[in-house]
Design a protein around this motif. Structure first.
Motif, PDB file in Angstrom:
ATOM      1  N   SER A 281       0.833  -1.204   0.000  1.00 13.04           N
ATOM      2  CA  SER A 281       0.000   0.000   0.000  1.00 13.04           C
ATOM      3  C   SER A 281       0.868   1.254   0.000  1.00 13.04           C
ATOM      4  N   PHE A 282       1.939   1.239   0.795  1.00 10.43           N
ATOM      5  CA  PHE A 282       2.858   2.377   0.814  1.00 10.43           C
ATOM      6  C   PHE A 282       3.420   2.640  -0.575  1.00 10.43           C
ATOM      7  N   HIS A 283       3.860   1.585  -1.253  1.00 12.06           N
ATOM      8  CA  HIS A 283       4.444   1.767  -2.586  1.00 12.06           C
ATOM      9  C   HIS A 283       3.386   2.191  -3.607  1.00 12.06           C
ATOM     10  N   ALA A 284       2.164   1.705  -3.435  1.00  8.06           N
ATOM     11  CA  ALA A 284       1.089   2.113  -4.352  1.00  8.06           C
ATOM     12  C   ALA A 284       0.766   3.593  -4.201  1.00  8.06           C
ATOM     13  N   HIS A 285       0.844   4.095  -2.963  1.00  5.41           N
ATOM     14  CA  HIS A 285       0.528   5.501  -2.707  1.00  5.41           C
ATOM     15  C   HIS A 285       1.700   6.433  -2.990  1.00  5.41           C
ATOM     16  N   THR A 286       2.868   5.865  -3.222  1.00  7.02           N
ATOM     17  CA  THR A 286       4.054   6.691  -3.474  1.00  7.02           C
ATOM     18  C   THR A 286       4.749   6.253  -4.761  1.00  7.02           C
TER      19      THR A 286
ATOM     20  N   LEU B  41       6.694  11.620   1.063  1.00  4.85           N
ATOM     21  CA  LEU B  41       7.252  10.330   1.455  1.00  4.85           C
ATOM     22  C   LEU B  41       7.376  10.231   2.971  1.00  4.85           C
ATOM     23  N   MET B  42       7.767  11.331   3.589  1.00  6.46           N
ATOM     24  CA  MET B  42       7.904  11.353   5.047  1.00  6.46           C
ATOM     25  C   MET B  42       6.565  11.053   5.721  1.00  6.46           C
ATOM     26  N   GLY B  43       5.530  11.738   5.282  1.00  5.58           N
ATOM     27  CA  GLY B  43       4.212  11.529   5.869  1.00  5.58           C
ATOM     28  C   GLY B  43       3.707  10.113   5.687  1.00  5.58           C
ATOM     29  N   GLU B  44       3.858   9.596   4.473  1.00  6.35           N
ATOM     30  CA  GLU B  44       3.375   8.238   4.191  1.00  6.35           C
ATOM     31  C   GLU B  44       4.170   7.196   4.987  1.00  6.35           C
ATOM     32  N   ALA B  45       5.486   7.387   5.095  1.00  2.78           N
ATOM     33  CA  ALA B  45       6.320   6.422   5.801  1.00  2.78           C
ATOM     34  C   ALA B  45       5.999   6.390   7.291  1.00  2.78           C
ATOM     35  N   LEU B  46       5.803   7.559   7.897  1.00  2.46           N
ATOM     36  CA  LEU B  46       5.472   7.594   9.322  1.00  2.46           C
ATOM     37  C   LEU B  46       4.105   6.972   9.586  1.00  2.46           C
TER      38      LEU B  46
ATOM     39  N   ALA C  69       6.654   9.585 -10.238  1.00  2.00           N
ATOM     40  CA  ALA C  69       6.171  10.067 -11.534  1.00  2.00           C
ATOM     41  C   ALA C  69       7.281  10.097 -12.571  1.00  2.00           C
ATOM     42  N   ASP C  70       8.528  10.114 -12.132  1.00  2.00           N
ATOM     43  CA  ASP C  70       9.638  10.171 -13.088  1.00  2.00           C
ATOM     44  C   ASP C  70      10.907   9.652 -12.429  1.00  2.00           C
ATOM     45  N   TRP C  71      11.981   9.726 -13.182  1.00  2.00           N
ATOM     46  CA  TRP C  71      13.275   9.214 -12.750  1.00  2.00           C
ATOM     47  C   TRP C  71      13.739   9.858 -11.451  1.00  2.00           C
ATOM     48  N   TYR C  72      13.619  11.178 -11.335  1.00  3.00           N
ATOM     49  CA  TYR C  72      14.104  11.868 -10.147  1.00  3.00           C
ATOM     50  C   TYR C  72      13.297  11.490  -8.904  1.00  3.00           C
ATOM     51  N   GLU C  73      12.010  11.343  -9.057  1.00  7.66           N
ATOM     52  CA  GLU C  73      11.205  10.911  -7.915  1.00  7.66           C
ATOM     53  C   GLU C  73      11.575   9.491  -7.499  1.00  7.66           C
ATOM     54  N   SER C  74      11.954   8.657  -8.453  1.00 10.97           N
ATOM     55  CA  SER C  74      12.424   7.308  -8.132  1.00 10.97           C
ATOM     56  C   SER C  74      13.686   7.359  -7.283  1.00 10.97           C
ATOM     57  N   LEU C  75      14.605   8.255  -7.649  1.00 13.07           N
ATOM     58  CA  LEU C  75      15.843   8.381  -6.889  1.00 13.07           C
ATOM     59  C   LEU C  75      15.575   8.875  -5.468  1.00 13.07           C
ATOM     60  N   ILE C  76      14.693   9.860  -5.344  1.00 12.22           N
ATOM     61  CA  ILE C  76      14.362  10.384  -4.016  1.00 12.22           C
ATOM     62  C   ILE C  76      13.744   9.289  -3.156  1.00 12.22           C
ATOM     63  N   LYS C  77      12.868   8.509  -3.752  1.00 13.10           N
ATOM     64  CA  LYS C  77      12.227   7.447  -2.988  1.00 13.10           C
ATOM     65  C   LYS C  77      13.239   6.398  -2.549  1.00 13.10           C
ATOM     66  N   ALA C  78      14.180   6.059  -3.409  1.00 10.90           N
ATOM     67  CA  ALA C  78      15.192   5.061  -3.061  1.00 10.90           C
ATOM     68  C   ALA C  78      16.064   5.537  -1.908  1.00 10.90           C
ATOM     69  N   PHE C  79      16.352   6.830  -1.875  1.00 10.05           N
ATOM     70  CA  PHE C  79      17.252   7.385  -0.864  1.00 10.05           C
ATOM     71  C   PHE C  79      16.514   7.785   0.405  1.00 10.05           C
ATOM     72  N   VAL C  80      15.418   8.523   0.243  1.00 14.87           N
ATOM     73  CA  VAL C  80      14.695   9.072   1.385  1.00 14.87           C
ATOM     74  C   VAL C  80      13.670   8.078   1.934  1.00 14.87           C
ATOM     75  N   GLY C  81      12.861   7.502   1.022  1.00 11.25           N
ATOM     76  CA  GLY C  81      11.813   6.591   1.481  1.00 11.25           C
ATOM     77  C   GLY C  81      12.378   5.369   2.167  1.00 11.25           C
ATOM     78  N   ASP C  82      13.353   4.716   1.551  1.00  7.19           N
ATOM     79  CA  ASP C  82      13.963   3.537   2.161  1.00  7.19           C
ATOM     80  C   ASP C  82      14.711   3.911   3.433  1.00  7.19           C
ATOM     81  N   GLY C  83      15.300   5.107   3.443  1.00  8.81           N
ATOM     82  CA  GLY C  83      16.011   5.560   4.635  1.00  8.81           C
ATOM     83  C   GLY C  83      15.092   5.735   5.831  1.00  8.81           C
ATOM     84  N   LEU C  84      13.880   6.229   5.589  1.00  5.79           N
ATOM     85  CA  LEU C  84      12.915   6.393   6.675  1.00  5.79           C
ATOM     86  C   LEU C  84      12.533   5.051   7.283  1.00  5.79           C
ATOM     87  N   ALA C  85      12.265   4.062   6.429  1.00  7.06           N
ATOM     88  CA  ALA C  85      11.918   2.737   6.926  1.00  7.06           C
ATOM     89  C   ALA C  85      13.080   2.142   7.726  1.00  7.06           C
TER      90      ALA C  85
END
Length: 237
Positions: free
Chosen positions: A98-103, A179-184, A106-122
């Protein structure tokens, strides 16, 4: 990938607490982390297919391989504790998917942010919980959360993109906050829905626990580390 089969004749680990609820909590935690690694592998492999250059494709494929490479040790430990690794992962599939479906980026840069920030939060959330584990399990969890050298790759690509198009920074900053809001939200949901994990955080007669104030400080630390990652990327948190 085959999981090891627990040996019913094996001597119990004397360093592992006998409390059955604690054992359940450890299996829950390892199951959540293992499924998170598999999910990260799938996402990074998919992102690699749309990378703008061959160098970027190889970098993301390497990141994906590193995530998947951590799963075997987690499965082995779950089996050693007498549980089925796939059964241990199953309760967390819905929340993580569900987290990944909601996040979805939209493009390459958002993918990079998610890999760095989203995974880091978890990872930060699991590191916080690891402080309340026995030494062997804590070491395993921390080893599974070790950040790879791909951080420098992501930071370089994002900063280069912002230099080329300064407007990109504002959009990616908003994405990072989302990403921060969804991860928390996901972390709180997982902890609340699994009684054993909630009990782990509450502590026991032989283990420290977290009161409401301590839980608040925990999430404050996670927020601070998120802000540091965003700053490293050249983004406002």
């Amino acid at each position: 990938m085959a999981a090891s089969v627990p040996d019913p004749t094996a001597e119990p680990d004397p360093a592992f607490p006998e409390d059955p609820l604690y054992r359940e909590a450890v299996v829950d935690l390892l199951g959540a982390i293992a499924y998170g690694e598999i999910s990260a592998f799938e996402r990074l492999a998919e992102d690699a297919s749309s990378a703008p250059s061959l160098e970027d494709k190889v970098a993301l494929a390497t990141m994906a391989s590193a995530e998947f490479g951590k799963v075997a040790a987690l499965h082995t430990r779950i089996a050693e504790l007498g549980s089925d690794p796939f059964g241990a992962m199953a309760p967390f599939r819905s929340a993580i998917d569900s987290f990944h479906a909601h996040t979805a980026p939209a493009d390459w840069y958002e993918s990079l942010i998610k890999a760095f920030v989203g995974d880091g939060l978890a990872d930060d959330f699991y590191r916080e919980i690891a402080a309340y584990l026995d030494a062997d399990t804590r070491d395993l969890v921390l080893a599974s959360l070790e950040e790879e050298t791909h951080a420098a790759f992501v930071v370089d690509r994002v900063r280069s993109g912002i230099r080329a198009d300064p407007r990109l920074g504002g959009r990616l900053a908003l994405w990072g906050r989302r990403l921060m809001g969804e991860a928390l939200t996901q972390a709180q949901r997982v902890a609340a829905e699994r009684d054993a994990l909630s009990s782990l955080l509450a502590g026991g007669v032989d283990r420290p626990g977290l009161d409401l104030a301590a839980i608040g400080r925990m999430f404050a630390r996670i927020t601070e580390r998120h802000a540091a990652r965003m700053e490293e990327l050249g983004l406002d948190s």
